[in-house]
Motif scaffolding. Structure first.
Motif, PDB file in Angstrom:
ATOM      1  N   ARG A   8      27.840  35.149  27.248  1.00  0.00           N
ATOM      2  CA  ARG A   8      28.105  36.227  26.042  1.00  0.00           C
ATOM      3  C   ARG A   8      28.761  37.483  26.557  1.00  0.00           C
ATOM      4  NH1 ARG A   8      26.860  32.072  24.084  1.00  0.00           N
ATOM      5  NH2 ARG A   8      25.318  31.572  22.146  1.00  0.00           N
ATOM      6  N   ALA A   9      29.607  38.156  25.452  1.00  0.00           N
ATOM      7  CA  ALA A   9      30.157  39.221  26.042  1.00  0.00           C
ATOM      8  C   ALA A   9      29.132  40.418  26.509  1.00  0.00           C
ATOM      9  CB  ALA A   9      31.134  39.741  24.888  1.00  0.00           C
ATOM     10  N   GLY A  10      29.383  40.991  27.448  1.00  0.00           N
ATOM     11  CA  GLY A  10      28.533  42.090  28.061  1.00  0.00           C
ATOM     12  C   GLY A  10      27.593  41.466  29.231  1.00  0.00           C
ATOM     13  N   ASP A  11      27.392  40.297  29.254  1.00  0.00           N
ATOM     14  CA  ASP A  11      26.599  39.632  30.536  1.00  0.00           C
ATOM     15  C   ASP A  11      26.998  40.103  31.784  1.00  0.00           C
ATOM     16  OD1 ASP A  11      24.844  38.253  28.482  1.00  0.00           O
ATOM     17  OD2 ASP A  11      25.869  36.253  28.811  1.00  0.00           O
ATOM     18  N   ARG A  12      26.169  40.593  32.607  1.00  0.00           N
ATOM     19  CA  ARG A  12      26.656  40.726  33.947  1.00  0.00           C
ATOM     20  C   ARG A  12      26.766  39.422  34.818  1.00  0.00           C
ATOM     21  NH1 ARG A  12      29.112  44.734  36.119  1.00  0.00           N
ATOM     22  NH2 ARG A  12      27.988  44.479  38.046  1.00  0.00           N
ATOM     23  N   CYS A  13      27.440  39.063  35.925  1.00  0.00           N
ATOM     24  CA  CYS A  13      27.611  37.868  36.314  1.00  0.00           C
ATOM     25  C   CYS A  13      28.147  38.406  37.953  1.00  0.00           C
ATOM     26  CB  CYS A  13      28.606  37.022  35.693  1.00  0.00           C
ATOM     27  SG  CYS A  13      30.374  37.749  35.508  1.00  0.00           S
ATOM     28  N   ARG A  14      28.569  37.044  38.357  1.00  0.00           N
ATOM     29  CA  ARG A  14      29.195  37.330  39.749  1.00  0.00           C
ATOM     30  C   ARG A  14      30.297  36.075  39.760  1.00  0.00           C
ATOM     31  NH1 ARG A  14      26.059  40.230  43.409  1.00  0.00           N
ATOM     32  NH2 ARG A  14      27.425  39.555  45.134  1.00  0.00           N
ATOM     33  N   LEU A  15      31.492  36.402  40.278  1.00  0.00           N
ATOM     34  CA  LEU A  15      32.828  35.645  40.210  1.00  0.00           C
ATOM     35  C   LEU A  15      33.041  35.406  41.709  1.00  0.00           C
ATOM     36  CD1 LEU A  15      34.193  38.164  37.782  1.00  0.00           C
ATOM     37  CD2 LEU A  15      33.739  35.767  37.302  1.00  0.00           C
ATOM     38  N   TYR A  16      33.641  33.921  42.010  1.00  0.00           N
ATOM     39  CA  TYR A  16      34.279  33.667  43.187  1.00  0.00           C
ATOM     40  C   TYR A  16      35.367  32.786  43.188  1.00  0.00           C
ATOM     41  CZ  TYR A  16      30.602  30.165  43.318  1.00  0.00           C
ATOM     42  OH  TYR A  16      29.884  28.982  43.030  1.00  0.00           O
ATOM     43  N   THR A  17      36.063  32.446  44.138  1.00  0.00           N
ATOM     44  CA  THR A  17      36.896  31.353  44.069  1.00  0.00           C
ATOM     45  C   THR A  17      36.297  30.052  44.756  1.00  0.00           C
ATOM     46  OG1 THR A  17      38.044  32.031  46.124  1.00  0.00           O
ATOM     47  CG2 THR A  17      39.117  33.085  44.063  1.00  0.00           C
ATOM     48  N   ASP A  18      36.904  28.866  44.482  1.00  0.00           N
ATOM     49  CA  ASP A  18      36.533  27.662  44.839  1.00  0.00           C
ATOM     50  C   ASP A  18      37.851  26.866  45.463  1.00  0.00           C
ATOM     51  OD1 ASP A  18      35.429  25.489  45.681  1.00  0.00           O
ATOM     52  OD2 ASP A  18      35.035  24.801  43.479  1.00  0.00           O
ATOM     53  N   GLY A  19      38.059  26.737  46.864  1.00  0.00           N
ATOM     54  CA  GLY A  19      38.931  25.959  47.386  1.00  0.00           C
ATOM     55  C   GLY A  19      40.143  27.097  47.637  1.00  0.00           C
ATOM     56  N   PRO A  20      41.061  26.469  48.326  1.00  0.00           N
ATOM     57  CA  PRO A  20      42.279  27.268  48.796  1.00  0.00           C
ATOM     58  C   PRO A  20      43.055  28.049  47.685  1.00  0.00           C
ATOM     59  CG  PRO A  20      42.424  24.898  49.910  1.00  0.00           C
ATOM     60  CD  PRO A  20      41.383  24.871  48.775  1.00  0.00           C
ATOM     61  N   VAL A  21      43.594  29.141  47.987  1.00  0.00           N
ATOM     62  CA  VAL A  21      44.316  29.998  47.188  1.00  0.00           C
ATOM     63  C   VAL A  21      45.533  30.040  47.167  1.00  0.00           C
ATOM     64  CG1 VAL A  21      44.485  32.413  46.304  1.00  0.00           C
ATOM     65  CG2 VAL A  21      42.161  31.449  46.916  1.00  0.00           C
ATOM     66  N   HIS A  22      46.613  29.838  46.466  1.00  0.00           N
ATOM     67  CA  HIS A  22      47.946  30.177  46.600  1.00  0.00           C
ATOM     68  C   HIS A  22      48.494  31.483  46.184  1.00  0.00           C
ATOM     69  CE1 HIS A  22      52.170  28.875  46.397  1.00  0.00           C
ATOM     70  NE2 HIS A  22      52.433  29.499  45.207  1.00  0.00           N
ATOM     71  N   VAL A  23      49.216  31.924  47.176  1.00  0.00           N
ATOM     72  CA  VAL A  23      49.838  33.242  47.026  1.00  0.00           C
ATOM     73  C   VAL A  23      51.299  33.219  46.975  1.00  0.00           C
ATOM     74  CG1 VAL A  23      47.922  34.348  48.323  1.00  0.00           C
ATOM     75  CG2 VAL A  23      50.020  33.387  49.700  1.00  0.00           C
ATOM     76  N   VAL A  24      51.700  34.390  46.120  1.00  0.00           N
ATOM     77  CA  VAL A  24      53.430  34.563  46.053  1.00  0.00           C
ATOM     78  C   VAL A  24      53.533  35.866  46.473  1.00  0.00           C
ATOM     79  CG1 VAL A  24      53.142  33.016  44.085  1.00  0.00           C
ATOM     80  CG2 VAL A  24      52.966  35.105  43.324  1.00  0.00           C
ATOM     81  N   PRO A  25      54.916  36.038  46.563  1.00  0.00           N
ATOM     82  CA  PRO A  25      55.262  37.432  46.916  1.00  0.00           C
ATOM     83  C   PRO A  25      55.144  38.573  45.831  1.00  0.00           C
ATOM     84  CG  PRO A  25      57.071  35.874  47.477  1.00  0.00           C
ATOM     85  CD  PRO A  25      56.067  35.052  46.634  1.00  0.00           C
ATOM     86  N   VAL A  26      54.705  39.861  46.037  1.00  0.00           N
ATOM     87  CA  VAL A  26      54.741  40.794  45.115  1.00  0.00           C
ATOM     88  C   VAL A  26      56.228  41.071  44.643  1.00  0.00           C
ATOM     89  CG1 VAL A  26      54.176  43.130  44.679  1.00  0.00           C
ATOM     90  CG2 VAL A  26      52.843  41.886  46.444  1.00  0.00           C
ATOM     91  N   PRO A  27      56.327  41.008  43.269  1.00  0.00           N
ATOM     92  CA  PRO A  27      57.651  41.286  42.665  1.00  0.00           C
ATOM     93  C   PRO A  27      58.179  42.738  43.018  1.00  0.00           C
ATOM     94  CG  PRO A  27      55.979  40.245  40.951  1.00  0.00           C
ATOM     95  CD  PRO A  27      55.407  40.827  42.198  1.00  0.00           C
TER      96      PRO A  27
END
Length: 351
Positions: free
Chosen positions: A332-351
């Motif tokens: 629900r909106a307002g809930d505290r949580c933890r966030l993380y990535t799963d697996g390899p991450v793709h990156v692109v150049p900064v415009p």
């Protein structure tokens, strides 16, 4: 038949709309040209069809330069947005329209030619599943049936290439998927080489062999759908072909670090240093605030989409991201949580 577009520059009144377009379509391949309104998609289609003369560049069909040929000499089939059927002709006569010469020449055709045309119409009716509607008028058909008639008419003269100009855009979402599947199946059965013009990313990714992303008259990237989605070349392509959070990151070797912590870096050519991490909703995980992994954050919004929850959450000290969660999750909106990535991450150049 192959289609090769080389260095096409085209516009109106001296203002270029297309800037050096290069695109190759192989035999039997379906390539989607994906772009927003005003990107130059329709101008590109008109150049290939012979309806617009380019200022520079060439168009080759099967190795032959057709840049200067009139549309009727190119053997290119066109399926326009609205189908554009002849209201006063039956389904069968619409399909057979391009098989007969105009005027008096129509009456002078030998019996064998007329029989051949009738057989081809019957073949096309069967291909698109409309054999029982040959004598119907266009106004007696559903929107999806009219699209199939338009495809059959385009395929009847055995064109070298079929061009589809957003042919499903006027259909509602449920019917669009059904008709799209039927039309693509018919194209595959006919072995046709085809170019689909669309602004719908789901459409482009789901039906094509390759996708060419067009922006402001320039091709930004051409790739197979899965590669385009997983490995976009630029931040603009990443956002255009799918939902993505673009987080400032630092890359070094096979590692990348964002506000969500360190992760493996997907192999690519982007150099080390400051980059943007492309994080799709399905690549992110959300857990309880007392979990052992990830960055603390706060849930901002929750959207139920049937088979999943799309949770928008903001990690402490970073921009918001969208996470695909199980549909039964109780966020629900307002809930505290933890966030993380799963697996390899793709990156692109900064415009």
């Amino acid at each position: 038949m192959t289609l090769e577009i080389n260095g096409i520059v085209a516009g109106y009144g001296g203002e270029p709309v297309l800037h050096g377009i290069d695109l190759a379509v192989g035999v039997g391949e379906l390539v989607a040209v994906l772009g927003a309104s005003g990107s130059g998609k329709t101008t590109l289609l008109r150049v290939v069809a012979g309806l617009h003369r380019p200022d520079a560049g060439t168009v080759h069909l099967g190795g032959d330069d057709v840049t200067g040929l009139a549309p009727e000499r190119r053997r290119v089939g066109l399926v326009p947005q609205e189908g554009a059927l002849f209201a006063h002709l039956t389904v069968a006569r619409n399909i057979g329209f391009g098989l007969v010469p105009p005027g008096l020449a129509r009456l002078r055709r030998p019996a064998g030619a007329r029989a051949s045309a009738r057989a081809r119409v019957e073949e096309m009716l069967e291909l698109v599943g409309l054999t029982d509607k040959a004598d119907r008028m266009p106004h007696q058909l559903s929107g999806g049936e009219r699209r199939r008639v338009a495809l059959a008419r385009a395929l009847a003269p055995r064109p070298q290439v079929v061009l589809l100009d957003e042919p499903f855009s006027a259909l509602d979402s449920g019917l669009r998927e059904q008709v799209r599947g039927e039309v693509v199946e018919a194209l595959r059965a006919a072995g046709g080489t085809a170019v689909l013009i669309t602004h719908d990313r789901r459409e482009a990714l789901s039906v094509s062999d390759r996708v060419a992303v067009l922006h402001a008259g320039r091709l930004e990237q051409t790739a197979e759908p899965r590669e385009l989605y997983a490995g976009p070349a630029t931040a603009r392509v990443a956002g255009f072909v799918g939902d993505a959070a673009l987080l400032p990151a630092t890359a070094a070797g096979d590692r990348v670090r964002t506000v969500l912590g360190p992760a493996l870096r997907r192999p690519g050519v982007t150099p080390d240093g400051s980059v943007l991490a492309v994080l799709r909703p399905e690549q992110l995980r959300i857990t309880d605030a007392d979990g052992p992994e990830g960055r603390p954050g706060t849930v901002e919004r929750v959207e139920f989409v049937g088979d999943a929850l799309l949770v928008t959450a903001q990690p402490d000290g970073g921009p918001a991201v969208r996470v695909r969660a199980e549909p039964g999750a109780g966020w629900r909106a307002g809930d505290r949580c933890r966030l993380y990535t799963d697996g390899p991450v793709h990156v692109v150049p900064v415009p």
